[in-house]
Design a protein around this motif. Structure first.
Motif, PDB file in Angstrom:
ATOM      1  N   LYS A 140     -26.496 -19.025   1.267  1.00  9.88           N
ATOM      2  CA  LYS A 140     -26.011 -18.309   0.723  1.00  9.88           C
ATOM      3  C   LYS A 140     -25.836 -18.736   0.022  1.00  9.88           C
ATOM      4  O   LYS A 140     -25.170 -20.657  -0.225  1.00  9.88           O
ATOM      5  N   THR A 141     -25.068 -18.438  -1.939  1.00 11.93           N
ATOM      6  CA  THR A 141     -24.792 -20.052  -2.511  1.00 11.93           C
ATOM      7  C   THR A 141     -23.700 -19.212  -4.098  1.00 11.93           C
ATOM      8  O   THR A 141     -23.923 -18.114  -3.952  1.00 11.93           O
ATOM      9  N   THR A 142     -22.606 -20.268  -3.698  1.00 11.62           N
ATOM     10  CA  THR A 142     -21.286 -19.132  -5.436  1.00 11.62           C
ATOM     11  C   THR A 142     -21.786 -19.999  -6.089  1.00 11.62           C
ATOM     12  O   THR A 142     -21.038 -19.802  -7.419  1.00 11.62           O
ATOM     13  N   ALA A 143     -22.855 -20.991  -6.976  1.00 15.92           N
ATOM     14  CA  ALA A 143     -23.275 -21.547  -7.793  1.00 15.92           C
ATOM     15  C   ALA A 143     -23.596 -20.339  -8.868  1.00 15.92           C
ATOM     16  O   ALA A 143     -23.536 -19.361  -9.318  1.00 15.92           O
ATOM     17  N   THR A 144     -22.703 -20.510 -10.094  1.00 14.62           N
ATOM     18  CA  THR A 144     -22.670 -19.436 -11.351  1.00 14.62           C
ATOM     19  C   THR A 144     -23.492 -20.146 -12.443  1.00 14.62           C
ATOM     20  O   THR A 144     -22.832 -21.296 -12.813  1.00 14.62           O
ATOM     21  N   VAL A 145     -23.571 -20.054 -13.103  1.00 13.84           N
ATOM     22  CA  VAL A 145     -24.529 -20.094 -14.690  1.00 13.84           C
ATOM     23  C   VAL A 145     -24.451 -19.545 -15.791  1.00 13.84           C
ATOM     24  O   VAL A 145     -23.856 -18.058 -15.218  1.00 13.84           O
ATOM     25  N   PRO A 146     -24.053 -19.737 -16.893  1.00 13.57           N
ATOM     26  CA  PRO A 146     -24.087 -18.743 -17.704  1.00 13.57           C
ATOM     27  C   PRO A 146     -24.362 -17.607 -18.634  1.00 13.57           C
ATOM     28  O   PRO A 146     -25.941 -18.039 -18.461  1.00 13.57           O
ATOM     29  N   THR A 147     -24.007 -16.372 -18.161  1.00 12.52           N
ATOM     30  CA  THR A 147     -25.524 -15.360 -18.476  1.00 12.52           C
ATOM     31  C   THR A 147     -25.833 -15.061 -19.888  1.00 12.52           C
ATOM     32  O   THR A 147     -27.381 -14.602 -19.859  1.00 12.52           O
ATOM     33  N   GLU A 148     -25.157 -15.621 -20.244  1.00  9.71           N
ATOM     34  CA  GLU A 148     -25.188 -15.310 -22.218  1.00  9.71           C
ATOM     35  C   GLU A 148     -26.246 -16.153 -22.061  1.00  9.71           C
ATOM     36  O   GLU A 148     -25.841 -17.566 -22.848  1.00  9.71           O
ATOM     37  N   GLU A 149     -27.042 -16.114 -23.173  1.00 11.62           N
ATOM     38  CA  GLU A 149     -28.890 -17.377 -23.431  1.00 11.62           C
ATOM     39  C   GLU A 149     -27.913 -18.228 -24.595  1.00 11.62           C
ATOM     40  O   GLU A 149     -27.351 -17.855 -25.592  1.00 11.62           O
TER      41      GLU A 149
END
Length: 695
Positions: A140-149
Motif C-alpha cells: 500500500k502507498t499513501t503517495a499522492t501526485v497532482p491530479t491536475e494535468e
C-alpha cells in the motif's frame, strides 16, 4: 432590381472538384502545421509496475524528443509519500537518445514507490506523468501526485486563450496588409481596413506579452500569481520559447513602422495619384503647384517602387514573426527540422493571406463606400494560390505528426484532423459560390432605369429614390451658395468678415457634397445583387474560418498521433482490454501435495479483476468439498510478455480454508500467469498455475 442567382456551369464545377481533391489529398486539413508535437515518455528503468528484488541505484526516464528538466522535475516518493530520491538530475542522453536520471537514497525498504515527473518538451508545451514500481513486493502507498494535468487550470485556460488571440492577430495583421498591397491599394485610405490591421497588431502584441508573463506558471506551479515572479520571468527569458517571444515583440516594433508608412505616406500617394493630383498642394485657382513638374509616368513609377518596397519589407517582417512559432515549437524538433521550419513559415503565411484577406474583403464589402470588382478578382486568385500552398505544406506537416492512417481514427489528434477536413470542405464549398458572385461583378444592370447618366442622376435625384435628407441637404447647399454671393456684393467695410464666412460656408458646402456623394455611392452599391450575394457568401466563409481557427487552437494542445502511439507502445495500451462488464475473476485449480490429506481444490477470486488495486480471496477445499485447513498458502502473478514478475502475494488466514489479501496491485492489463502454492504439512507442498486475463 431582382437578384438573379448565378448559373453553375461545368467549368466552375471542375475547379471546385480540383480544389476539393487537393484539400482532401492532404487528408489532414489546413493549418495542421501549427499543431504541437509533445514529448512522450517512451521508457523508464525500472518500468511501470515492475517489481525488483533489490533497490536500484537510480531511476532513468527516456523521452521521444528533447525536453527541459528543472531541479525538481523528477520526484521519487516512498510508500509513506516521503522523498526517496537524491534530488540531483543527470542528463544521461547519448547518440540521439534523450534520457535523464535521478539517484535514489541508499537503504530503501521494500514496498511500492511512485515516480512523478514534469518537463517542458522541445515544442514549448509542458508534459508530466507518474508511474509506480515495487521493491521486493507491492505494498500500500499513501503517495499522492497532482491530479491536475500540467498546463491546465486557470493558467492553462488563459494561456490557451492568449495563443488563440495571437494567431488571430497575426492573421488580421498580415492578411489585411497583404489585401491592401496586392488587391486593393486604394484600401490604404479606408478607415475600416486601417482599423482592422491596427487591431490585429494590437491583439498580437498584447497576446505575446500575456504569453511571456504566463509562461512561468504555465510550465511550473500553475499559480496565476507567479506570472509576476521576476526570477521566474528571468528563467523564461533564458529558454528557447522566451527568446522567441521577445524576438516577436521586437519584430512587432518593425511591423508598427510598416503599418504607419502603409496608412500614412503610401495612402496619401495612392489618393493623390488616383485623383490626378501630385503630392504638392493645389494653388487657389485650381492649378498645380510648382512640384507638379514631374510627369504622370514618374509618379506611377514612384508609387510602384513604394509598393514593391512595402511588399518586400512586409514579407520579411511577416516571415520573421511566423518564424518565432516555427523556431520555438514543433517544427524545430522531431524528424527533418531543417525542412519543417521553412515549410511551417510558408504554412502560417498562407493561412494569414487567405483568412486575413478574407476578413479584409468582408470589411471592404460592408463598410467601404465602393470597391472595384478587379480587386475582388485579384483576391480570388491569391486565395486559390494560398489554398494550394496550404494543401502542400499541410500534407507534409501532417505526415510528421500523424505517421499512420490508423492513427486518424484511433487518436484524439487524428479525430480533430478529420473534423477540420470537414470544415475545410464546407469552406471550399462556400468559396465556390463566392467565386461565382465575383464573376458577375461589374455586369450591366438588367433594367434601364438604373442606367441614367450623371446629369439625370444629379438633376432628378429625388425622383430616382433620393431620400428627403439628401434633397434637403442639397437645397440648403444651394441656399447658402446664394447667400455667399449676396455677401460678396455687400459693403467694402465687411470684407474681412465676409472672407471668414465664405471660408466656413465653403467648407460646410464641401462636407455636404461629400456626404451626398457617399450616400449616392452606398445606394448604388447596395442595389447591386452580385455584390450583395458576394457579401453574404464571404460572411459565411468568415464564420466557418473562425470555427476552423478555434479547432486549430485546440489541436495545438493535443498530443499528436505519432507521439501518442509511441507512448501507447511503452505503456502496453495496445494490449487487448477486458470487456467493460467483466466482473471479478474466479478460477478453480486442483492440487495434490502427495501427502496425507494432500488432495483438494483451490478456488481463487480477484475483485474487480482489473489493473490497479484488487482484493484476493483463496478458498482451499478437501476432496469432500469441505474447507481444508492448511498451514500456508502463497500466490504470485507473472506477465511473461512484458517480463514483469513474479509479483508475490502472501495472503492472511481469514478462516479455516479461507485466505485473503487486500491491495493486490496489478500494474497493467494482460494475460497473467497465476501461481498458487499450497503447503499441507511441514514437508508436503505443491504449486499449481493457470493463465488468467486481467483487464
Amino acid at each position: 432590381m431582382t437578384a438573379t442567382a448565378p448559373r453553375f456551369g461545368h467549368a466552375p464545377l471542375m475547379r471546385l472538384l480540383l480544389v476539393t481533391t487537393v484539400l482532401f489529398g492532404t487528408v489532414f486539413t489546413v493549418l495542421s502545421g501549427t499543431a504541437s508535437a509533445h514529448a512522450a515518455l517512451t521508457g523508464s528503468s525500472p518500468g511501470d509496475g515492475a517489481v525488483v528484488a533489490t533497490a536500484p541505484k537510480d531511476i532513468t526516464l527516456t523521452f521521444s524528443e528533447q525536453v527541459a528538466m528543472g531541479d525538481n522535475s523528477i520526484r521519487v516518493l516512498d510508500p509513506d509519500s516521503k522523498r526517496a530520491d537524491a534530488g540531483k538530475i543527470r542528463d544521461l542522453g547519448a547518440g540521439g537518445t534523450v534520457r535523464y536520471g535521478v539517484g535514489l537514497r541508499p537503504g530503501l525498504p521494500d514496498g511500492t514507490y511512485t515516480v512523478a515527473w514534469q518537463a517542458v518538451s522541445a515544442d514549448s508545451h509542458p508534459v508530466s506523468g507518474a508511474f509506480t514500481f515495487s521493491i521486493g513486493a507491492p505494498s500500500k502507498t499513501t503517495a499522492t501526485v497532482p491530479t491536475e494535468e500540467v498546463g491546465g487550470g486557470l493558467v492553462g485556460t488563459l494561456y490557451g486563450a492568449a495563443r488563440y488571440v495571437s494567431y488571430a492577430g497575426f492573421i488580421l495583421l498580415v492578411g489585411g496588409a497583404a489585401f491592401v498591397l496586392a488587391c486593393w491599394q486604394r484600401g490604404a485610405s479606408v478607415r475600416p481596413l486601417q482599423r482592422l490591421v491596427v487591431q490585429g497588431w494590437l491583439a498580437l502584441t498584447a497576446a505575446t506579452l500575456v504569453l511571456l508573463l504566463l509562461r512561468n506558471p504555465y510550465t511550473g506551479s500553475g499559480k496565476l500569481g507567479d506570472a509576476f515572479d521576476l526570477d521566474g520571468l528571468q528563467d523564461v527569458l533564458a529558454t528557447k520559447t522566451g527568446a522567441a517571444l521577445v524576438s516577436r515583440l521586437l519584430l512587432l516594433g518593425a511591423a508598427a513602422l510598416f503599418v504607419a508608412v502603409l496608412f500614412g505616406a503610401y495612402a496619401k500617394k495612392v489618393v493623390a495619384d488616383e485623383s490626378g493630383q501630385p503630392d504638392g498642394e493645389r494653388s487657389d485657382d485650381g492649378k498645380r503647384s510648382d512640384q507638379e513638374g514631374r510627369g504622370e509616368s514618374e509618379e506611377r513609377k514612384e508609387r510602384k517602387d513604394l509598393t514593391f518596397g512595402l511588399s518586400l519589407g512586409g514579407t520579411v517582417v511577416a516571415a520573421g514573426i511566423a518564424g518565432t512559432w516555427a523556431l520555438a515549437e514543433h517544427a524545430s524538433t522531431g524528424i527533418q527540422p531543417g525542412v519543417a521550419m521553412p515549410v511551417d513559415v510558408l504554412h502560417l503565411l498562407a493561412v494569414a493571406v487567405w483568412l486575413g484577406g478574407l476578413t479584409a474583403l468582408l470589411i471592404a464589402l460592408y463598410r467601404a463606400p465602393s470597391m472595384e470588382s478587379a480587386a475582388v478578382r485579384r483576391f480570388s486568385r491569391i486565395a486559390f494560390l494560398s489554398v494550394v500552398v496550404l494543401a502542400a505544406t499541410g500534407l507534409y506537416q501532417s505526415w510528421r505528426q500523424v505517421g499512420s492512417w490508423s492513427a486518424l481514427g484511433e487518436t484524439a489528434y487524428g479525430q480533430l484532423l478529420l473534423v477540420k477536413v470537414g470544415l475545410v470542405a464546407v469552406l471550399v464549398g462556400i468559396a465556390w459560390f463566392s467565386r461565382r458572385w465575383t464573376g458577375r461583378l461589374g455586369e450591366p444592370a438588367e433594367t434601364g432605369e438604373e442606367e441614367t447618366g450623371e446629369e439625370a442622376e444629379e438633376g432628378q435625384e429625388t425622383a430616382d429614390g433620393r431620400t428627403a435628407t439628401e434633397a434637403g441637404a442639397e437645397a440648403e447647399a444651394e441656399s447658402e451658395a446664394e447667400s455667399e454671393a449676396a455677401t460678396r456684393s455687400g459693403s467694402e467695410t465687411a470684407t474681412a468678415t465676409a472672407v471668414v464666412d465664405d471660408s466656413r460656408r465653403a467648407t460646410q458646402l464641401a462636407r455636404q457634397k461629400a456626404a451626398l456623394a457617399t450616400a449616392r455611392q452606398k445606394r448604388l452599391r447596395d442595389a447591386d445583387p452580385a455584390r450583395t450575394g458576394l457579401r453574404r457568401s464571404v460572411l459565411a466563409e468568415a464564420g466557418v474560418a473562425v470555427v476552423l481557427l478555434a479547432v486549430t487552437t485546440v489541436l495545438t494542445s493535443t498530443e499528436p498521433a505519432r507521439t501518442a502511439e509511441q507512448e501507447a507502445g511503452r505503456t502496453g495500451a495496445a494490449v487487448a482490454q477486458a470487456p467493460a462488464d467483466q466482473g471479478p475473476i474466479s478460477v478453480s485449480m486442483p492440487f495434490d501435495t502427495g501427502g496425507p490429506k494432500g488432495k483438494g481444490t483451490i478456488r481463487l477470486t480477484l475483485d474487480p479483476g482489473r489493473s490497479g488495486g484488487n482484493v484476493m480471496h483463496i478458498y482451499v477445499d478437501g476432496t469432500d468439498g469441505q474447507p481444508l485447513e492448511v498451514p500456508e498458502v502463497k500466490a504470485a502473478f507473472t506477465l511473461d510478455a512484458e517480463q514483469i514478475g513474479p509479483l508475490p502475494i502472501v495472503p492472511d488466514r481469514f478462516a479455516p480454508g479461507h485466505w485473503s489479501a487486500d491491495g493486490v496491485q496489478i500494474p497493467m492489463p494482460g494475460d497473467w500467469r497465476l501461481q498458487v502454492t499450497v503447503r499441507t504439512s511441514d514437508i508436503d507442498q505443491t504449486t499449481v498455475d493457470k493463465n488468467v486475463k486481467i483487464g
